[in-house]
Each structure stands twice: as structure tokens, then as C-alpha cells.
Scaffold this active site. Sequence first.
Site, PDB file in Angstrom:
ATOM      1  N   ARG A 540     -29.924 -73.011  -5.266  1.00 42.72           N
ATOM      2  CA  ARG A 540     -30.406 -72.068  -4.276  1.00 42.72           C
ATOM      3  C   ARG A 540     -31.758 -72.495  -3.738  1.00 42.72           C
ATOM      4  NH1 ARG A 540     -30.289 -65.946  -5.864  1.00 42.72           N
ATOM      5  NH2 ARG A 540     -31.237 -66.586  -7.844  1.00 42.72           N
ATOM      6  N   SER A 603     -33.433 -77.042 -14.324  1.00 41.99           N
ATOM      7  CA  SER A 603     -32.995 -76.608 -15.651  1.00 41.99           C
ATOM      8  C   SER A 603     -32.593 -77.752 -16.554  1.00 41.99           C
ATOM      9  CB  SER A 603     -31.824 -75.657 -15.520  1.00 41.99           C
ATOM     10  OG  SER A 603     -31.909 -74.954 -14.337  1.00 41.99           O
ATOM     11  N   ASP A 625     -35.681 -73.301 -16.043  1.00 37.65           N
ATOM     12  CA  ASP A 625     -35.124 -71.995 -15.652  1.00 37.65           C
ATOM     13  C   ASP A 625     -35.469 -70.878 -16.642  1.00 37.65           C
ATOM     14  OD1 ASP A 625     -33.461 -73.061 -17.558  1.00 37.65           O
ATOM     15  OD2 ASP A 625     -31.578 -72.619 -16.518  1.00 37.65           O
TER      16      ASP A 625
HETATM   17  C1  BG6 Z   1     -29.694 -68.064 -12.633  1.00 34.49           C
HETATM   18  C2  BG6 Z   1     -31.100 -68.678 -12.581  1.00 34.49           C
HETATM   19  O1  BG6 Z   1     -29.784 -66.709 -12.361  1.00 34.49           O
HETATM   20  O2  BG6 Z   1     -29.147 -68.309 -13.912  1.00 34.49           O
HETATM   21  C3  BG6 Z   1     -30.966 -70.182 -12.837  1.00 34.49           C
HETATM   22  O3  BG6 Z   1     -31.689 -68.430 -11.327  1.00 34.49           O
HETATM   23  C4  BG6 Z   1     -30.299 -70.413 -14.168  1.00 34.49           C
HETATM   24  O4  BG6 Z   1     -32.235 -70.785 -12.806  1.00 34.49           O
HETATM   25  C5  BG6 Z   1     -28.972 -69.695 -14.183  1.00 34.49           C
HETATM   26  O5  BG6 Z   1     -30.117 -71.807 -14.386  1.00 34.49           O
HETATM   27  C6  BG6 Z   1     -28.285 -69.855 -15.487  1.00 34.49           C
HETATM   28  O6  BG6 Z   1     -27.056 -69.180 -15.533  1.00 34.49           O
HETATM   29  P1  BG6 Z   1     -25.673 -69.688 -14.989  1.00 34.49           P
HETATM   30  O7  BG6 Z   1     -24.715 -69.141 -15.966  1.00 34.49           O
HETATM   31  O8  BG6 Z   1     -25.527 -69.070 -13.645  1.00 34.49           O
HETATM   32  O9  BG6 Z   1     -25.655 -71.159 -14.902  1.00 34.49           O
END
Ligand code: BG6
Length: 907
Positions: A540, A603, A625
Amino acid sequence: MFAVHLLAFYFTKLKEDQIKKVDRFLYHMRLSDETLLDIMARFQAEMQKGLGKDTNPTASVKMLPTFVRAIPDGSENGEFLSLDLGGSKFRVLKVQVSEEGKRNVQMESQFYPTPNEIIRGNGTELFEYVADCLADFMKTKELTKKKLPLGLTFSFPCKQTKLEEGILLSWTKKFKARGVLGTDVVSSLTNAMKRHQQDLDVDILALVNDTVGTMMTCAYDDPYCEVGVIIGTGTNACYMEDMSNIDLVEGDEGRMCINTEWGAFGDDGALEDIRTEFDRELDLGSLNPGKQLFEKMISGLYLGELVRLILLKMAKAGLLFGGEKSSALHIKGKIETRHVAAMERYKEGLANTREILTDLGLEPSDADCIAVQHVCTIVSFRSANLCAAALAAILTRLRENKKLVRLRTTVGMDGTLYKIHPQYPKRLHKVVRKLVPNCDVRFLLSESGSTKGAAMVTAVASRVQAQRKQIDKVLALFRLTQEQLVGVRNKMRVEFEYGLKKDTHPRATVKMLPTYVCGMPDGTEKGKFLALDLGGTNFRVLLVKIRSGRRSVRMYNKIFAIPLEIMQGTGEELFDHIVQCIADFLDYMGLKGAQLPLGFTFSFPCRQASIDKEFDLDIVAVVNDTVGTMMTCGYEDSNCEVGLIAEGAQDGEELERNLGEEQGVAQGTGSNMCYMEEMRNIELVEGDEGKMCINTEWGGFGDNGCLDDIQTQYDKEVDEGSLNPGKQRYEKMTSGMYLGEIVRQILIDLTKQGLLFRGHISERLQTRGIFETKFLSQIESDRLALLQVRRILQQLGLDSTCEDSIVVKEVCGAVSRRAAQLYGAGLAAIVEKRREDQGLEHVRITVGVDGTLYKLHPHFSRILRETVKELAPQCDVMFMLSEDGSGKGAALITAVAKRLQQAQREH
Ligand code: BG6
Ligand code: BG6
Ligand code: GLC
């Protein structure tokens, strides 16, 4: 010659007169074809009513699911015990079902009496008696040393939710023991057997109705058999119904045997028009008035009594015995079914009649004997007619279920009335064939009672039980004890210290990376910032507007896809693409060319020398993250000093990349945690004042082998198939992207053992990454019916039965539960550390959390919270879900850094 003719004429005339007389008297008992067709239609409607979820509670024909799903296929084998209780005779048996293929069954049996004081006494005593008989049998047959599975044929209406349980709905026939109604017969008998613990080592694996036993017995010899009928002391039928028509049991695949309990047909008044005054009188004098009204017009326990009541009435009306009645004729039960059968014999019938009547203290004339014989015929004919009508309804239902024009089928038959009455079978068969001309029916008498069939059911149950044990053994590997979890917590704690200390850090598996994020936002930050969020499920780009004072943040974001070739290309290509995305985004936001400070959530583990050295753009901060998440939450709650990510599986393609052979692709962290540490504890960074956020990178926990004791073969397989074998062991047990893979490995193994998917390993099952977190979450959702689970599996290309679906759901549950517990143990280690470091008795800490596993999974977050509570009881841990993702946190960190930069410049 003339005299002979005259005599013959006289006799024919006499016979005609008597028959006419009786016919007139009993005209109401003679059912026309139209009436039978009408009854057949009524019974069809009753069956429908009994099968429907909403209509079942008020239905008189209960249509009970039996949990017997298939007829024998010849693969059954083993040695079984069997009890046969509820018919005219009580038997204990040992059944030996042969080795595969040969279809050979050997039985040894013994009858035991069932005195009235036992079957109408106290329930506990009834079961103790049954257990005593069993123990006696075991002793006489020298079986006491053997552990044998037992099948119980129990010929009364029982509500079953599984094969090895049956709640008695009502006593019928001659039984009426107290305190049994509404209780589980199997557990009562199991309890009663405990008194014989030394001699009895028996496991009741199946409870079957006698109709079911009969059907299964006959089906062992004739695979077309799909109906079982008893016309004995009582009457009843069972048949194989399509699962999709059985509302009361989940699943729609295949068939299940339904015990109709047709004896209760009419209990709601549906047969009042055909019931006679004799039926009513008989009912009033029975053990269960108002109940089993259809049965009371048909079965052996009642036929003789009906005849007696009719004879009495006819005598009273002066139509028999010259109006004389004997005292015996007044006694209930004096005429039995065997008498009726004897009186209806072809040749000896009349002589038998005379003898029986004389025994009753009567003095019958020839005319009386003829008349009485005809009474018997009418009563037993009515019985056969009624049975035929109901059976015809079942056959029609079977034919319609199968959408056939003609049905070829076999009906398994048993019961003394059917067996000993000379005319009964023929009459029944004829009427059935007349009522359902489009069915070719074979009637097969069960020579060996219902026991052989009950043994078949038990054999299947015992195979299922053995399989269940194998499945449980696998699932047990994933069940962690409290002690093991405490061990994990303690080891994690040790690893934290290793990572923080200068001399142990180089070898540490939990890296404890300093992030140079030293403070929480204080609310004075302001400005417009860009943020990038890379590494989770989505990439994003965000624009974050922070206003000072009011702690208000506005965000605009856009999700970009990163094409595979770029993800797998060089770092430079990736970076170029990202820059392109930023340009697009600014354009999209109407901010083309704007120079904004940028925070980058990345991340993946990266060592930072200081906050902005990674790229020489206007990137002010590169944050993990977890750190972004902690900051996002910390902006709302100043107690937040831990950030946690429980990431879900990425989409299949991405997972393939991460698990696959390609080199040089950064590994998503999946499972990670950061927290605020005292500077004095961080030996790698100068200075002792204040706190700094540490990115633990705890995914590497266990890489030194300290988790080997809880690692399963499935974890090892997933690890070996991954890009980085031996690395990130903890993460591989906890993060969504691997959980699905562990599940898949277990399923493959269970399939290999023949316990799932009919032993067939499909191509889909061999495909990596099919179990994304969203599927795991769906499968485990409590709100989901089994059918829906099955549909999900089918969507995944896994052709599963309902039983398979249950197992898959259990496997998912075991794997995700362990993950949540391991997460909890890790988190407990950090909150405990924080408490001790601050020298506090009790501490309150907020944990900022993100990740699809935490957000979507139906149980993960709850189990995580519970585990932390258990393993860190002195810490009051609050969980705060990061609603805005880590981008907001990254922007906040950027804002803080910017503020500090400016402050430095101004000095
Ligand atoms: C998101 C964060 O909400 O969750 C990211 O903004 C993070 O930075 C991510 O890596 C982790 O969760 P997933 O399960 O969506 O990969
Ligand atoms: C026997 C079966 O052959 O028939 C029993 O083994 C069944 O299970 C019985 O209950 C039914 O007939 P009756 O006449 O004994 O009630
Ligand atoms: C009674 C019982 C039924 C049994 C039948 C034949 O109707 O309720 O369960 O099958 O008798 O024995």
C-alpha cells in the site's frame, strides 16, 4: 353317493353361512384396495412429516436416524459379542465374521429368560440382569479373557445422535421398566457391566434396532436389500433414505438407514376411521394405552387378543357357542398368536380350532369352528394388509428417491408372526405387489435373526474406532501441555537476553534488532507524510495528514500489485517499481511532484545503523511492520509498548514464491513482535537513558534446536520444503502462511494411512499453498455447517465426504490452536520481562496487534489471550487491534524523526 353329495352341500352351505355371518360382523375389518391405497398415501405423508426438522417434533412416526450409513460390503471381519433384547426372546451371542472375501459368519448363542418382574421392574435391575447374562455367557464360552466389541440389538424406539448411543423414547410391547425413558441405554448397560469388571472387558460400539439388524443380516447375503421389516411381537420397518432428505442429520452425501417406528402410525388419530371397537378395547387394556396403535392392529403380541375380544363379543351377541362364554374366554391373553396361526393351518386348521376352543372351556359346534377360523383369517389378513400398505409406501419412496420407473429391491423379513403363520407371508407379498406394481420385490427371510447384521454394524464401527485412534494420535502431537508452554515461555526469555547482550548477540537466533525508534508520538507532530507498507498481504502507498493538538490523522491510500517478475527481480527493479507506484499515487492524489517525507514499513528483517540510512531519497524512516503497528496503536493508547503481527497466509502464488526454489526473494516475516526496551539493557547501542523499540524478529526462535521437542514430523516436512530449511522455526509453527502447509502435510499423511479422502491423494492436495488463512478461518468457523465445510473443501478441489470434513476441521483446529498457544507463550515472555525490568508486582501493558490470522481467524485471538493470561498472570495485557494498519505508525515515526531533525538543525 347322494348322501355324500348332500353332506358336501350341507357343509358348503354351512361354511358359506358362517363366513357370511362373520363377514357381516367384522365388515369394518375388511379393507378394500382403495382403503389400502389411501392408507399407503397417509403413511407416505407421515414419513415426510417425520423426516422434516420442523414437523418431526409433532410427528407420530418418528423416522429415527440410525447412523448406519452403508450395507455390508464383505470387508467386515473380526469377533464380536451381540445382545438381542426386545423381541420375543433374549439372546446373547458371539459372532465371528470371516476374513475378507469369504463371507462366512459363525455364531454361538444362548437364550436367557426375560421374566416380567425384570422387564417391568426397575431399570437399573433390568440392565444389571442383562449384564449378568452377558457375564454368564462369557464364562460358559470361556471368553472372559478377551476384549471384544459389542453390538446391542435393542428393539425399542431410541433417538440416536451417534451409533453408540440411544435415548429411549418409549417402551413398547411387553417392556416397561422404570427410570429408563429419556436416558441413554448404552451408558446404562455400560455402567451395569462395571460390576463384572473382572470378567467383562467389553466396549459397546453400536446400538441397532432389530429392523436394522434384520436389514443388515439380509444385505450381507443380498446387496439389493435396503429395507428391513419385523412382524413379530411388535412391528416396525427401516430402510435406506437419502441423506439429503434427512433434516435431522447434517450432511447430504450418501444414505442413512431410517428406523421408521411405524408401530406408532395413527397415534395422532390418523387411523381412527379404520380402528374398530376391538382395537379400542385392546388398547385400553394394554401396557401403553393410546400408543403404538398401528402395531396393535398388526403384531403378534396383539393378534390373539383381538381374536379373543371378537369371539367374546360374538358369543355375547349369541352368534357363537350358542351364546355360552367360558370363564377362560374372559381372561386377557388367553388366545395367543400361535393359536391364531394353528387355527389357520390348511388341513389341520379346523381340528386345531376345535382343540383350542375346547381348551378354553368352550363346546364349539362345527359351525362355531368354521366361524372362529374365519375370524382369525380376517384379523390376520387385516394385519398383513396394513403392513403391506405401509411397506408399499416405503418402496414407493425408495423408487422415487432413485428416480426409477421400476425398482428392483429386496426386503429383509423377520418376526415370529411372519415366520410361524402359515398364510401370512404369501398374503403380504401378494398385496404389496398389487399395491406397487412397478416394484420387483424379493422378500428375504432372515434365518439368523438380527444379530449377524448387528455384528456387521459393529464391525464397521470398530474399524471406524480404530481409525479414530490413529487420527487422535496425530492430533495429540499438536496438543501442548501447560508444562511445555511454560518451557517455551522460559526459553524465549533466555533468547531475548542472548539477543540483547553484545557477546551472545552474534550467535543469537532471536536477533533483538534496535530500531532507533525511541519515543512515542507526543501529539505535537504535524504535516503531510507519505508511507509505504510492503511485506504483508498487500503493498500500500499512503498519504497521511497529521494535525497537531487534536491527535487527528487522515489517511488516503491505494493498494498496488507487485508483479511476480518484479518481486523476483533485482532489488533495483523492485525499488524502481515502488518509485513508480509512488509517482502514480501522488498523481492520483493531485500532488504530482510533491516532495514529502516518507516512512517505509518493510516487513523483513533488516539491520539498521540508524533510522534512515537504507535509501538515500527523502526516506526518513524505515520501520518494521510490528513497529508501525505499535506506533499506530500507541498514538491512541500510551500504554501500548508491544507490537505484534500474526500474519495470514499470502495468496497461493506468493506463498509458492516464498516456499519455492527461487533465490534472492526476501522472506516475509509472518510472525513477529517488537516492544519498548530500556536503553540500559540494549548493549548494541550506546547510551543508557530512556527506551528504544526492539524488533525481536522472534520468528528465528528455535533455530538452535531448542524447540525440537515439540516439533512434529509435519513441521519438519514443511521446513524441509521451504526456502530456508532450519530457519525461522518458531515462525513456521505460528504464522498463517505455514499453518496451511502444516495442515496439508497432515492431510497427506492421513490420506496415505487410508484415513481420509478414501486413501486417494489428489493432485490438489499435493499443491502448495491451497490452504490460505481465509480458508482455515472459514473451515474453523463455528457458525459453519458441515455441509459448508465440505463445499469449501470442494472449492479447494478436495473431494471430501462429511466424515472427511469433520477430520479436516479437527486438523485445522489442532494446528491453529497450537499456533495461538505458542504465540501466547512468546508474548507472555515479553510482558513478564517488562514487568520484572520495571520491578513491578503487577503491570498493565497494551499490545498493538495486526495481521489477518489475528483478525480473521475465529479462535486464534481468544486462545492467544487465554494463554497469555495463564502464562503471565501478573500482567494485565490489553490487546488493541490496529485498525489502520502499520502505515499510520510509519508516518508517525517519520513525523517524530522529522521533528527531531528540525530541532537538531535549529540548534
Ligand atoms: C497490515 C499492516 O495491516 O498487516 C502490514 O499494515 C502488515 O504492515 C500486515 O505486514 C500483516 O498482516 P497480513 O496478514 O495482512 O499479511
Ligand atoms: C428375531 C431377531 O429373530 O426376531 C430379534 O433376532 C427381533 O432382534 C425378533 O426382535 C422379532 O421377532 P419377535 O417375534 O421375536 O418379536
Ligand atoms: C416395536 C418397537 C420397535 C421394534 C418392533 C419390532 O414396534 O418399538 O423398535 O422394531 O417392535 O420388534
